[in-house]
Design a protein around this motif. Structure first.
Motif, short mmCIF file in Angstrom:
data_model
loop_
_atom_site.label_atom_id
_atom_site.label_comp_id
_atom_site.label_asym_id
_atom_site.label_seq_id
_atom_site.Cartn_x
_atom_site.Cartn_y
_atom_site.Cartn_z
N HIS A 52 0.87 -1.10 0.05
CA HIS A 52 -0.03 -0.10 0.16
C HIS A 52 0.96 1.10 -0.14
N HIS A 54 1.39 3.85 2.14
CA HIS A 54 1.87 4.55 3.07
C HIS A 54 3.34 4.98 3.04
N HIS A 117 -7.39 -1.93 5.81
CA HIS A 117 -6.49 -0.71 6.42
C HIS A 117 -6.82 0.39 5.94
#
Ligand SMILES: [Zn+2]
Ligand SMILES: [Zn+2]
Length: 276
Positions: A52, A54, A117
Motif C-alpha cells: 500500500h 503509506h 487498512h
C-alpha cells in the motif's frame, strides 16, 4: 526482513532465480546497504511489490527507482496514490495487477488479496515457489475469513504485531483519534490480535512465524514474542519457530523450502501486465 517497524518496512523474498522486494519503506541507501548484507545488488532485483502507499512502505522508492530501473508491481489505485504524491511520477516501469489476481514473477507465484487498512487498496501476499509458501500480512485492522483461507497453505508467515493493547491505551504522546485509528478495523493488529490469527492457522502447514511492524513506543519484541508464544503454548503448539523482526537490523535469512535448481525459462511478462 531488511527492516520492519512503524518507521519503515522492506523485505527480500528470493529463490535461486528470483529476487523481489516487498515494499520499499527504508531509505534507498539503507535498502541498498541491507541488500548488500544479504549478497544482493539492486540490479539483481526482479521487482518491488507494494502492499500500500503509506510512507513507511514506499519512502525509499523514488530514489531507488531513479538509480535502478526496477519494475514496481502494484494495483492501480496504489500506483496512482504513489504517483499522485509526486513520487515516481516519471517512473515507466510499473506492472499493474488487480487485487485478488495471481501472477508469476520468474519462478515465484504471487497471490494477492485485500486487507482492511486505511489505505486506498491495501493488499497482502502469499508467495509460492517449489513446494513451499510464504504468507505476508502487515498493516491490517483485522484478518478477514478470506485472508485466513489464503494463508492456510503457508509454511512461514510474516505478520504484524503492531502494538501491545495496554501500552497503546496508556501512551501519553498519541492523541485519542490516533489511538482510535490504530485500534480500528482499518488500523493495525495488536499482539493479541496477531496471536488469534496465528491460532486459526495452526491446523495448516505453518511452522514458522516472523513478527514485524512493531510500534516503537507501544510495543517491544519481548512483549510481542511472549504474547504469541503464550497463545501457541495454550494451543499445545510448541514446535513453531518464532522470530521478531526489528527496525534497525536485517533479520537472519529464513529458508522456507527447496526450489528446483537449474535453468529457469522466464515467462513473457508483458503478456500478463497491461501498461499502467
Ligand atoms: Zn505500515
Ligand atoms: Zn499502513
Amino acid at each position: 526482513m531488511l527492516g520492519s517497524g512503524s518507521a519503515g518496512n522492506s523485505a527480500l523474498v528470493a529463490t535461486d532465480h528470483c529476487r523481489i522486494l516487498v515494499d520499499g519503506g527504508l531509505s534507498a541507501r539503507q535498502i541498498v546497504l541491507r541488500l548488500e548484507q544479504r549478497g544482493v545488488t539492486p540490479e539483481q532485483l526482479d521487482g518491488v511489490l507494494l502492499t500500500h502507499e503509506h510512507g513507511d512502505h514506499v519512502c525509499g522508492l523514488e530514489v531507488l527507482s531513479r538509480k535502478f530501473d526496477i519494475p514496481i508491481y502494484a494495483n492501480s489505485q496504489t500506483a496512482e496514490a504513489v504517483r499522485y504524491g509526486g513520487l515516481l511520477d516519471h517512473h515507466r516501469n510499473w506492472r499493474i495487477f488487480r487485487t485478488g489476481a495471481e501472477f508469476k514473477i520468474c519462478d515465484i507465484t504471487v497471490q494477492t488479496f485485500p486487507v482492511p487498512h486505511d489505505a486506498v487498496d491495501p493488499v497482502g501476499f502469499a508467495f509460492y515457489a517449489g513446494s513451499s509458501a510464504l504468507g505476508f500480512i502487515t498493516d491490517l485492522g483485522y484478518a478477514t475469513k478470506m485472508i485466513v483461507e489464503r494463508l492456510r497453505q503457508v509454511h512461514t508467515l510474516v505478520i504484524e504485531t503492531n502494538h501491545d493493547e495496554k501500552l497503546l491505551q496508556n501512551d501519553t504522546h498519541r492523541p485519542w483519534p490516533v489511538k482510535q485509528r490504530i485500534q480500528s478495523r482499518h488500523g493495525h493488529l495488536s499482539n493479541n490480535a496477531a496471536a488469534t490469527v496465528i491460532e486459526q492457522l495452526l491446523p495448516g502447514k505453518i511452522d514458522r512465524v516472523v513478527l514485524g511492524h512493531l510500534s516503537r513506543d507501544c510495543n517491544t519484541p519481548e512483549l510481542a514474542l511472549q504474547t504469541v508464544r503464550n497463545a501457541l503454548n495454550k494451543s499445545g503448539k510448541i514446535d513453531i519457530e518464532l522470530y521478531c523482526a526489528t527496525q534497525s537490523e536485517v533479520s537472519p535469512r529464513f529458508c522456507i523450502g527447496e526450489t528446483k535448481l537449474g535453468a529457469f525459462q522466464s515467462t513473457f511478462e508483458s503478456a500478463f501486465f497491461p501498461a499502467a
